[in-house]
Enzyme design. Sequence first.
Site, PDB file in Angstrom:
ATOM      1  N   SER A 262      -7.728  50.574  43.162  1.00 17.04           N
ATOM      2  CA  SER A 262      -8.875  51.043  42.380  1.00 17.04           C
ATOM      3  C   SER A 262      -8.469  51.377  40.944  1.00 17.04           C
ATOM      4  O   SER A 262      -9.146  50.998  39.989  1.00 17.04           O
ATOM      5  CB  SER A 262      -9.443  52.269  43.083  1.00 17.04           C
ATOM      6  OG  SER A 262     -10.124  53.088  42.215  1.00 17.04           O
TER       7      SER A 262
ATOM      8  N   SER B 180       0.109  52.191  41.474  1.00 16.48           N
ATOM      9  CA  SER B 180       0.829  51.756  42.675  1.00 16.48           C
ATOM     10  C   SER B 180       1.681  50.510  42.413  1.00 16.48           C
ATOM     11  O   SER B 180       2.109  49.839  43.347  1.00 16.48           O
ATOM     12  CB  SER B 180      -0.162  51.501  43.818  1.00 16.48           C
ATOM     13  OG  SER B 180      -1.288  50.818  43.351  1.00 16.48           O
TER      14      SER B 180
ATOM     15  N   GLU C 265      -9.698  56.718  49.940  1.00 11.79           N
ATOM     16  CA  GLU C 265      -9.596  58.112  49.474  1.00 11.79           C
ATOM     17  C   GLU C 265     -10.939  58.824  49.639  1.00 11.79           C
ATOM     18  O   GLU C 265     -10.997  59.968  50.107  1.00 11.79           O
ATOM     19  CB  GLU C 265      -9.153  58.167  48.003  1.00 11.79           C
ATOM     20  CG  GLU C 265      -9.042  59.606  47.518  1.00 11.79           C
ATOM     21  CD  GLU C 265      -8.858  59.731  46.014  1.00 11.79           C
ATOM     22  OE1 GLU C 265      -8.177  58.887  45.398  1.00 11.79           O
ATOM     23  OE2 GLU C 265      -9.417  60.698  45.459  1.00 11.79           O
TER      24      GLU C 265
ATOM     25  N   HIS D 129      -1.622  50.928  47.624  1.00 12.41           N
ATOM     26  CA  HIS D 129      -2.342  49.668  47.418  1.00 12.41           C
ATOM     27  C   HIS D 129      -1.503  48.700  46.597  1.00 12.41           C
ATOM     28  O   HIS D 129      -1.800  48.431  45.434  1.00 12.41           O
ATOM     29  CB  HIS D 129      -3.682  49.947  46.730  1.00 12.41           C
ATOM     30  CG  HIS D 129      -4.760  50.297  47.703  1.00 12.41           C
ATOM     31  ND1 HIS D 129      -5.853  51.047  47.377  1.00 12.41           N
ATOM     32  CD2 HIS D 129      -4.902  49.982  49.018  1.00 12.41           C
ATOM     33  CE1 HIS D 129      -6.617  51.185  48.441  1.00 12.41           C
ATOM     34  NE2 HIS D 129      -6.063  50.554  49.439  1.00 12.41           N
TER      35      HIS D 129
ATOM     36  N   HIS E 181     -13.797  53.151  49.350  1.00 12.77           N
ATOM     37  CA  HIS E 181     -12.373  53.394  49.102  1.00 12.77           C
ATOM     38  C   HIS E 181     -11.835  54.400  50.133  1.00 12.77           C
ATOM     39  O   HIS E 181     -12.486  55.404  50.427  1.00 12.77           O
ATOM     40  CB  HIS E 181     -12.171  53.941  47.674  1.00 12.77           C
ATOM     41  CG  HIS E 181     -10.738  53.936  47.255  1.00 12.77           C
ATOM     42  ND1 HIS E 181      -9.862  54.917  47.632  1.00 12.77           N
ATOM     43  CD2 HIS E 181     -10.028  53.055  46.525  1.00 12.77           C
ATOM     44  CE1 HIS E 181      -8.670  54.649  47.128  1.00 12.77           C
ATOM     45  NE2 HIS E 181      -8.747  53.513  46.455  1.00 12.77           N
TER      46      HIS E 181
END
Length: 286
Positions: free
Chosen positions: A225, A268, A130, A40, A128
């Site tokens: 996130s 990230s 994940e 991300h 999300h």
Amino acid sequence: MEIVLAEHAGFCFGVERAVQSVYEKLKTGRPIYTYGPIVHNEEVVRELEEKGVKVIKDEDDLERTVPEKDAIIIIRAHGVSEAVYNKLADKGFEVVDATCPFVKKIHRTVMQESSLGREILIVGDPDHPEVQGIKGWIKGKSKIFQNLSDAEKFSPNADSDYTLVSQTTFQSKKFQEIVAIFEKKEYNVNVVNTICNATEERQRAAESLASKADAMIVIGSHTSSNTKKLFEICKNCCENTFYVQTPDDLDTGRLASANLVGITAGASTPQKLIEEVQNNVRGTYF
Ligand code: F3S
């Protein structure tokens, strides 16, 4: 003015590994795709696209895609559901799984536990990737909890057994509060704390720095996130907290009265961006 970088900030092990795997595969000269943005962070994704990497956005996009000959597809660090995994292989891609091993471990846990008949409770954001990926490895019932109020409202079935896992980037303190609510309800729940150590380290370091700083800069994408969580934590301790994606987003004039400027970055966010933001502040005040 003093500028201090949080003790733990920027690329985590899983993100580093996923990005490196794309660069490694680029060396083969074969067509390279990623399923979803590899991480991300728009800057990282843009750099890879400039090198010819194509991003397949979602399942609809996958349906429409006809892979080039010898194409390799790399699964992002957040992982995908079992159904998506199989579709990628069916399409004829060579699949390289760069799912973070900590996320993979959650897939294995929910698959095993749900195969034993346990219901799976996931603490995390239902939108999300994940969490959607984790959900896609469950062989039975599951429920997602985003916050304390979802947990309060939940009435467990006395005849069911439950296993509770978390999105790796969930806020550690909130997770403990949710677990405490479940434990009060006194039912058979097996709590597996799957919050990643890298997330906890970054959150603790950000909190400790923000509680001393006069201004905090949080660097990362608005789609990340864990960066959003870092921002919330810092804002709680330090009113002057700024969320920036690139050095251009930072209005350095707003730091003028700060003696101590703290900097942190999501898991990230590449080192290069952190350095650019630091240099931007230094260039203005030193
Ligand atoms: Fe993996 Fe933790 Fe990073 S789960 S992707 S090492 S934040």
